[in-house]
Scaffold this motif. Structure first.
Motif, PDB file in Angstrom:
ATOM      1  N   ASN A 152     -30.366  -0.942 -19.056  1.00 52.13           N
ATOM      2  CA  ASN A 152     -28.337  -1.755 -19.682  1.00 52.13           C
ATOM      3  C   ASN A 152     -27.297  -0.941 -18.031  1.00 52.13           C
ATOM      4  N   PRO A 153     -27.613  -1.388 -17.238  1.00 56.46           N
ATOM      5  CA  PRO A 153     -27.263  -0.993 -16.169  1.00 56.46           C
ATOM      6  C   PRO A 153     -25.548  -1.931 -15.568  1.00 56.46           C
ATOM      7  N   CYS A 154     -25.563  -2.802 -16.780  1.00 54.38           N
ATOM      8  CA  CYS A 154     -24.593  -3.889 -16.444  1.00 54.38           C
ATOM      9  C   CYS A 154     -23.240  -3.482 -15.734  1.00 54.38           C
ATOM     10  N   ALA A 155     -22.393  -2.656 -16.866  1.00 53.55           N
ATOM     11  CA  ALA A 155     -21.480  -1.596 -16.631  1.00 53.55           C
ATOM     12  C   ALA A 155     -20.773  -1.638 -15.256  1.00 53.55           C
ATOM     13  N   LEU A 156     -21.840  -1.211 -14.411  1.00 56.97           N
ATOM     14  CA  LEU A 156     -21.927   0.060 -13.633  1.00 56.97           C
ATOM     15  C   LEU A 156     -21.922  -1.069 -12.380  1.00 56.97           C
ATOM     16  N   ALA A 157     -23.330  -1.818 -12.925  1.00 58.30           N
ATOM     17  CA  ALA A 157     -23.919  -2.508 -11.505  1.00 58.30           C
ATOM     18  C   ALA A 157     -22.502  -3.811 -11.426  1.00 58.30           C
ATOM     19  N   ALA A 158     -21.443  -4.105 -12.483  1.00 54.19           N
ATOM     20  CA  ALA A 158     -20.373  -5.238 -12.417  1.00 54.19           C
ATOM     21  C   ALA A 158     -18.701  -4.603 -11.769  1.00 54.19           C
ATOM     22  N   ALA A 159     -18.695  -3.501 -12.059  1.00 55.30           N
ATOM     23  CA  ALA A 159     -17.920  -2.360 -11.085  1.00 55.30           C
ATOM     24  C   ALA A 159     -18.277  -2.501  -9.243  1.00 55.30           C
ATOM     25  N   LEU A 210       0.835  -1.548   0.148  1.00 54.85           N
ATOM     26  CA  LEU A 210      -0.165   0.236   0.126  1.00 54.85           C
ATOM     27  C   LEU A 210       1.050   1.522  -0.309  1.00 54.85           C
ATOM     28  N   ARG A 211       2.285   1.209   0.284  1.00 58.14           N
ATOM     29  CA  ARG A 211       2.951   2.192   0.618  1.00 58.14           C
ATOM     30  C   ARG A 211       3.017   3.394  -0.912  1.00 58.14           C
ATOM     31  N   ASP A 212       3.050   2.111  -1.798  1.00 55.36           N
ATOM     32  CA  ASP A 212       3.230   2.878  -3.096  1.00 55.36           C
ATOM     33  C   ASP A 212       2.297   2.688  -4.371  1.00 55.36           C
ATOM     34  N   ALA A 213       1.789   2.008  -3.798  1.00 56.04           N
ATOM     35  CA  ALA A 213       0.247   1.082  -4.876  1.00 56.04           C
ATOM     36  C   ALA A 213      -0.347   2.405  -5.290  1.00 56.04           C
ATOM     37  N   PRO A 214      -0.645   1.810  -6.608  1.00 60.37           N
ATOM     38  CA  PRO A 214      -1.641   2.845  -7.065  1.00 60.37           C
ATOM     39  C   PRO A 214      -3.132   2.479  -7.012  1.00 60.37           C
ATOM     40  N   THR A 215      -3.878   3.466  -7.309  1.00 63.62           N
ATOM     41  CA  THR A 215      -4.898   3.316  -6.333  1.00 63.62           C
ATOM     42  C   THR A 215      -5.921   1.966  -7.594  1.00 63.62           C
ATOM     43  N   PRO A 216      -6.231   0.970  -7.105  1.00 66.84           N
ATOM     44  CA  PRO A 216      -6.614  -0.025  -8.286  1.00 66.84           C
ATOM     45  C   PRO A 216      -8.144   0.717  -9.285  1.00 66.84           C
ATOM     46  N   ALA A 217      -7.800  -0.158 -10.230  1.00 67.49           N
ATOM     47  CA  ALA A 217      -9.348   0.107 -11.012  1.00 67.49           C
ATOM     48  C   ALA A 217     -11.017  -0.135 -10.091  1.00 67.49           C
ATOM     49  N   THR A 218     -10.887  -0.393  -9.573  1.00 68.90           N
ATOM     50  CA  THR A 218     -12.290  -1.638  -8.357  1.00 68.90           C
ATOM     51  C   THR A 218     -12.361  -0.775  -7.649  1.00 68.90           C
ATOM     52  N   ALA A 219     -11.423   0.510  -7.109  1.00 65.00           N
ATOM     53  CA  ALA A 219     -11.778   1.374  -5.901  1.00 65.00           C
ATOM     54  C   ALA A 219     -13.234   2.647  -6.483  1.00 65.00           C
ATOM     55  N   MET A 252     -21.996   4.381  -2.703  1.00 60.38           N
ATOM     56  CA  MET A 252     -20.293   4.327  -3.035  1.00 60.38           C
ATOM     57  C   MET A 252     -21.126   3.809  -4.905  1.00 60.38           C
ATOM     58  N   LEU A 253     -20.180   4.982  -6.085  1.00 60.22           N
ATOM     59  CA  LEU A 253     -20.182   4.223  -7.201  1.00 60.22           C
ATOM     60  C   LEU A 253     -19.153   4.026  -8.033  1.00 60.22           C
TER      61      LEU A 253
END
Length: 321
Positions: A207-214, A169-178, A193-194
């Motif tokens: 067609n909300p699948c992409a946001l729900a999956a995230a 966590l000290r240097d890790a970038p923010t993950p895509a799933t944040a 949260m979104l």
């Protein structure tokens, strides 16, 4: 509150309902530690009267060189030194947990009754929150569900994995799933949260699948993804069902959905537009099915039955008034 005149001692806070014998033992240990020039013994060093698993993990992390801000089990109050001086923190209804600060991030480690051990990272400066995949840290393979069952891992094994998490966590970038964690105040609700790119974006309710999956991915459902045509959610572990009818999901329909999932050797995960009826929610809990409520206007996934509620992120700290 019990404190001493030793420089840097911020003291510990005890609930006014704490038994007098517990307070006497805590004061006695504080006095011995000060006169002997040592750290208070566990679990008193964590302002706890009993040695819980969370206190043992805090001890194990400390032995491995990780500074634990505080651990919390039965005593729900803590005094800490924050950005604005001394702060009194409480965690009502969050279960046993501990806090580790890593740069400007906060790592929360906690255990939920059904899902086991979880670890969340809050990055207040970025208004982001994400979940650590403890399965990957412990067993080398990505998890398909939130949490690690408590009976699958020992305190020492978990502490060893968490040391690696802290180092990363000290240097890790923010993950895509944040996920975006709201307005950044202590009163912000994790239910709002979104995904970052969804903020202010209009959502096609059909067609909300992409946001729900995230959002499900961020909670720890690692193998849930939307189909090539973007019209459904698919998973090897779960039978994912949308319930978009203009009524709550009832018990007969839920039993049918559960039977369909079981016939395919999968667990059931439901996204219900208008929630579940009481009997359906009870059945979802008994069958260990995840039943989330779902707002199609903003494609927001939030708490449903008890199991789905446990999959939500832990709240960041609250200040006691």
């Amino acid at each position: 509150m019990i404190s001493s005149s030793v420089e840097g001692d911020q003291g510990v806070l005890w609930d006014t309902g704490t038994p007098l014998e517990v307070l006497a033992d805590a004061l006695h240990e504080k006095a011995l530690a000060v006169t002997e020039g040592r750290q208070e013994a566990s679990p008193w060093r964590w302002a706890e009267a009993e040695a819980s698993d969370i206190a043992r993990i805090a001890d194990a992390l400390t032995l491995r060189g990780v500074t634990v801000d505080y651990a919390m089990a039965d005593n729900r109050l803590r005094v800490v030194f924050g950005a604005h001086g001394y702060e009194f923190r409480r965690h009502l209804g969050e279960g046993h947990l501990l806090l580790v600060r890593v740069a400007d991030r906060r790592l929360w480690v906690y255990r939920r009754p059904e899902l086991g051990w979880l670890a969340d990272v809050h990055a207040p400066s970025q208004r982001r929150v994400w979940r650590v995949d403890l399965n990957a840290q412990l067993f080398g393979s990505a998890g398909t569900a939130p949490g690690v069952p408590a009976d699958r891992v020992s305190v020492d094994e978990l502490a060893g994995a968490l040391v690696g998490v802290v180092e990363e966590l000290r240097d890790a970038p923010t993950p895509a799933t944040a996920l975006y964690s709201g307005d950044g105040t202590i009163h912000g609700s994790t239910e709002a949260m979104l995904p970052p790119k969804a903020i202010g974006r209009s959502v096609d309710p059909e067609n909300p699948c992409a946001l729900a999956a995230a959002q499900l991915n961020a909670f720890g459902f690692g193998d849930v993804h939307f189909s090539v045509d973007g019209t459904e959610l698919v998973s090897a572990e779960y039978q994912v069902v949308w319930w978009l009818r203009e009524r709550s999901l009832g018990l007969p329909d839920l039993k049918r959905l559960f039977a369909d999932a079981a016939a395919q050797g999968k667990r059931l995960l439901v996204l219900a537009r208008h929630g579940l009826t009481g009997p359906a929610e009870e059945f979802a809990d008994r069958s260990r099915s995840f039943a989330f409520s779902f707002d199609p206007r903003r494609a927001r996934v939030f708490n449903g039955n008890r199991l789905a509620s446990e999959a939500g992120f832990t709240h960041d700290y609250q200040l006691a008034r």
